[in-house]
Design an enzyme around this catalytic site. Sequence first.
Site, short mmCIF file in Angstrom:
data_model
loop_
_atom_site.label_atom_id
_atom_site.label_comp_id
_atom_site.label_asym_id
_atom_site.label_seq_id
_atom_site.Cartn_x
_atom_site.Cartn_y
_atom_site.Cartn_z
N GLU A 9 0.81 -1.23 0.00
CA GLU A 9 0.00 0.00 0.00
C GLU A 9 0.84 1.27 0.00
O GLU A 9 0.44 2.29 0.57
CB GLU A 9 -0.99 -0.01 1.18
N GLU B 280 -5.51 -8.14 -1.00
CA GLU B 280 -5.88 -7.96 0.41
C GLU B 280 -7.31 -7.46 0.46
O GLU B 280 -7.66 -6.50 -0.22
CB GLU B 280 -4.94 -6.98 1.13
#
Length: 668
Positions: free
Chosen positions: A182, A258
Amino acid sequence: MASNTKYGSVVCLLVLGVLTTPIASVYTLTDQGGLGARFDGVGGLSGGGATSRLLVSYPEPYRSQILDYLFKPNFGAALQILKVEIGGDAQSTDGSEPSHMHSADDQNYTRGYEWWLMREAKKRNPSIKLYGLPWAFPGWVGGGEAFPYHRPETTANYIVNWILGAKTIHGLTIDYVGIWNERIHDVTYIKTLRKTLDDNDLGHVMIVAPDGGWVQISKDIMADPELAAAVDIIGSHYPGTHSAPMAQQTGKTLWSSEDYSTYNNGTGASCWARILNQNYVNGHMTSTISWNLIASYYDDLPFPRAGLMTANQPWSGHYEVSDPIWVTAHTTHFTSPGWQYLKGVGHLDGGGSYVSLTDGKGGLTIVIEAMTHQYSQCVRPLLPPYDVKSGQVATFQLGGAFENITRLHRWDSKFIGSLAEHFQKQDDLLVSGGKFSIAVAENCLYTLTTVKEDAPKLYPNPPKSAPFPLPYKAKFDGPADSSEAPYFADQTGVFELYVNESSSDHVGTLRQNLTERPIVWCNDADSAISVIGDYNWSNVSVSCDVMVESGGGAFVAARVDRGGCDVRQARGVFFWLLEDDTYNWIVSSDLSRNHILGQGKVNATIVGQWHKLTLYAKGDSVAGFLNDGKVLFDITDAQLPTKNGFAAIGTLGFQKVQFDNFAVDKSK
Ligand SMILES: *[C@@H]1O[C@H](CO)[C@@H](O)[C@H](O)[C@H]1NC(C)=O
Ligand SMILES: *[C@@H]1O[C@H](CO)[C@@H](O)[C@H](O)[C@H]1NC(C)=O
Ligand SMILES: *[C@@H]1O[C@H](CO)[C@@H](O)[C@H](O)[C@H]1NC(C)=O
Ligand SMILES: *[C@@H]1O[C@H](CO)[C@@H](O)[C@H](O)[C@H]1NC(C)=O
Ligand SMILES: *[C@@H]1O[C@H](CO)[C@@H](O)[C@H](O)[C@H]1NC(C)=O
Ligand SMILES: *[C@@H]1O[C@H](CO)[C@@H](O)[C@H](O)[C@H]1NC(C)=O
Ligand SMILES: *[C@@H]1O[C@H](CO)[C@@H](O)[C@H](O)[C@H]1NC(C)=O
Ligand SMILES: *[C@@H]1O[C@H](CO)[C@@H](O)[C@H](O)[C@H]1NC(C)=O
C-alpha cells in the site's frame, strides 16, 4: 457447525412452489464456447502486521487444531494461498515483525513466527501457495533515506535473500512476491527485483504488484513492455469487487491481494461470501486474500477479530472457529488453484451472485450467495445499495461437459439471524435433463458440486475463555517457540530473546535489538515498546530488571491505552530510567514524554548496570521504586489520562536494552 447428520438443517432449504416472488430465471452453465479465467485460490494473510503473534504460544493440542482449521484440506478454511509479511522491524498495523536482516551484515531466517506458520501450512497442504510482501524495511536498506527505492539492487537483494532463506533453511518454495504494501511502487525497482530473482534461479517466483491501487501500475504496464514482462499479477486492495477497466486491458491476472478486514461475526462472514464470488463476477479477480488470516492479537489493538477466526488467548487455549472459516470452505473444499471459471458466472436476477468452476475433467462446483446489503457490508469500501429478493428461484441449465450430471452434492450456510447454520451438508440435488432449480434464500450461501465429501468431523470444544492470568512472571530463560517472548506484542522496535552465557545472574534476557529507525509503514514511536496482558488491567504492579547497554534509557509502564499505528500517541503511566545528567528518572503519562508527572535524579550508574524498576498503580495513585525499595515517586493525580490498559516495557530510543524478571500482579 458442520455436522455429520445428513439432513442437518432446513434454514436455507426453501421449498420450491410455496414461493411468492415470481423470479425464476434460467442460467446456463457450459464449457462450450470456452471457459473463463484460471482460478488462483482463496488466501489468508498473516502479518501486516503481527496478526498471528499469539498463535505460536498456544499449548497443544489446541495449536495444531487451529492450524488444521486454517490449512488442512477438506476440513476448515482449507486455504489455498498463505500470504505472509516479510518482517521489516517496524509497526505494520497490530505490531512489528522482525526482519531477517537487522543490519547489512546480519542474516537470520529463524526470527518471528511466519517461517513456522508457513511450514505448518505446507505440512498440512503441500500444494498451498506462499506469497511474501514487505510493509517496512530495516533502516540500512535505505542507505540513509527513509525510502526503499534509492538503491534498487540493495532492496531487491534483501527481498531475494528472504526467498532464498525460505528455501535453504526451511525447504519452503515461495510462489509470489510483492513490492511494498500500500505504498508507491517504483518501475526500476520492480525490474531490478525481476532480474535479481532470475539471476538467482527464482524465475518461477511471480511478482504481484503493487498491493495497492489499480490505476498507476496499469498505466505503467501499458507504457512499458519490460515492466509488463516483469509483473505477473496486478494485486489491488479492498477493490469493492470492481477492477479498473485499464487493469483489465493489461491482460494481466488480477487479484484482490488484500480484502475483508471485517469483524468476524455473521456480518463479516456474509461480507466475505459476497466478495469471494463477486470479486470475480464484477472485477475478474481470480484470487481473494483475507486480511487477516487469524485474529491472534489482543482485542484492544486495531481491527479486533478481523481474521477468518480468532485465537488470542494462548494462556487459556480458548479459540473460536468463526463463521468466515465456513464461508471459505464453501469454495476451497470443492476447487483447487488451476480450476477454471466457466463463463457462466454473474448476478442472480433477484439479487446475489453465482460462480461456477471446473477442473476441466467434467467436475463442476457452483457457489451461490444471496447476501443482503444490510448484513454483508465489509469495513471498506462503502457498499452501494442493492436489493436481494426473498425466495427467488434460480434454474440452471447444464451443457457441454456437464450435460449428463444427474446429481450435485449440496452444502448450505447462513450466518445471520438466530437460525444460523454453518456448512451443512444437505440431500443431493437432483438434476434432470441437465436442468435443476434451487430456491435461493436471503443471506444464504450454497455450494452445489460434483466433488463428493463427507462433513468434516470437528474437534471437541476448546477450553473456555479466560482473562490473562495474574500474577504473571517472565524470566526469558526459554525454551521459546520463536525469537520473541510469549505474549509480548512489539509495537515499535524488536524485542528478542537473548542468551548471555557469561552472565551469572542474567543469562536469558529479552533484548530490544534495533539501533536504527526502520523505513516505517506507520508513524512508529521514537521509543521502542512491547505491550502485554489485558487492556482491563487497572490496579496493577509492573516490575522488570533493565540494563541499558550503552546509552539511552528504559521504561516499564501500566495502563497503556493503545498500540498499532497510533502507538506514538499511547498514554498510560510510564516509569523511565535514563542516562541523563539532569534527571535520570521520569514518570510520564504518555509514551512521547510530553506530560511529565514527576522526575528526579538518583545516585546510580545507569548504563551497563542492572536495575529493578517497579511501578504501582492504584486508583488515582502511582508510585515507583528503584532496586530494593528506594521510593522515587508516590503521586496522586485525579487527572491520570487512563484508568486501565496493557502493561509494557520499552526503551528511550532505538538502543539496545535488556530486560529480565518481568512481573505483573494486582496491586495490593
Ligand atoms: C457484527 O459486528 C459488527 C461490528 O461490531 C456489528 O456492527 C454488526 O452488527 C455485527 N453483526 C451481527 C450479525 O451481529
Ligand atoms: C452424455 O451422454 C450421451 C449419451 O450417452 C453421450 O453421447 C454424450 O457424449 C455424453 N456427454 C458427455 C459430456 O459425457
Ligand atoms: C537467529 O535468531 C534466533 C532467534 O533469535 C536465535 O536463536 C539464533 O541463535 C540466531 N542465529 C544466529 C546464527 O545468530
Ligand atoms: C540482534 O541483532 C544482531 C544483528 O544486528 C544479531 O546478530 C543478533 O542475533 C540479534 N539478536 C539479539 C537477541 O541480539
Ligand atoms: C554478558 O554478561 C557479562 C557478564 O555479566 C557482561 O560483562 C556482558 O556485558 C554481558 N553482555 C551483554 C551483551 O549483555
Ligand atoms: C474487559 O472488561 C469489559 C467490561 O467489563 C469486558 O466486556 C471485556 O470482556 C474485558 N476484556 C477482557 C480481555 O477481559
Ligand atoms: C553515590 O553513590 C556512590 C556509590 O554508592 C557513593 O560513593 C557516592 O558518595 C554517592 N554520591 C552521593 C552524592 O550521594
Ligand atoms: C482500583 O482501585 C481504586 C482505588 O482503590 C478503586 O476505586 C477501583 O475500583 C479499582 N479498580 C478496579 C478495576 O478494581
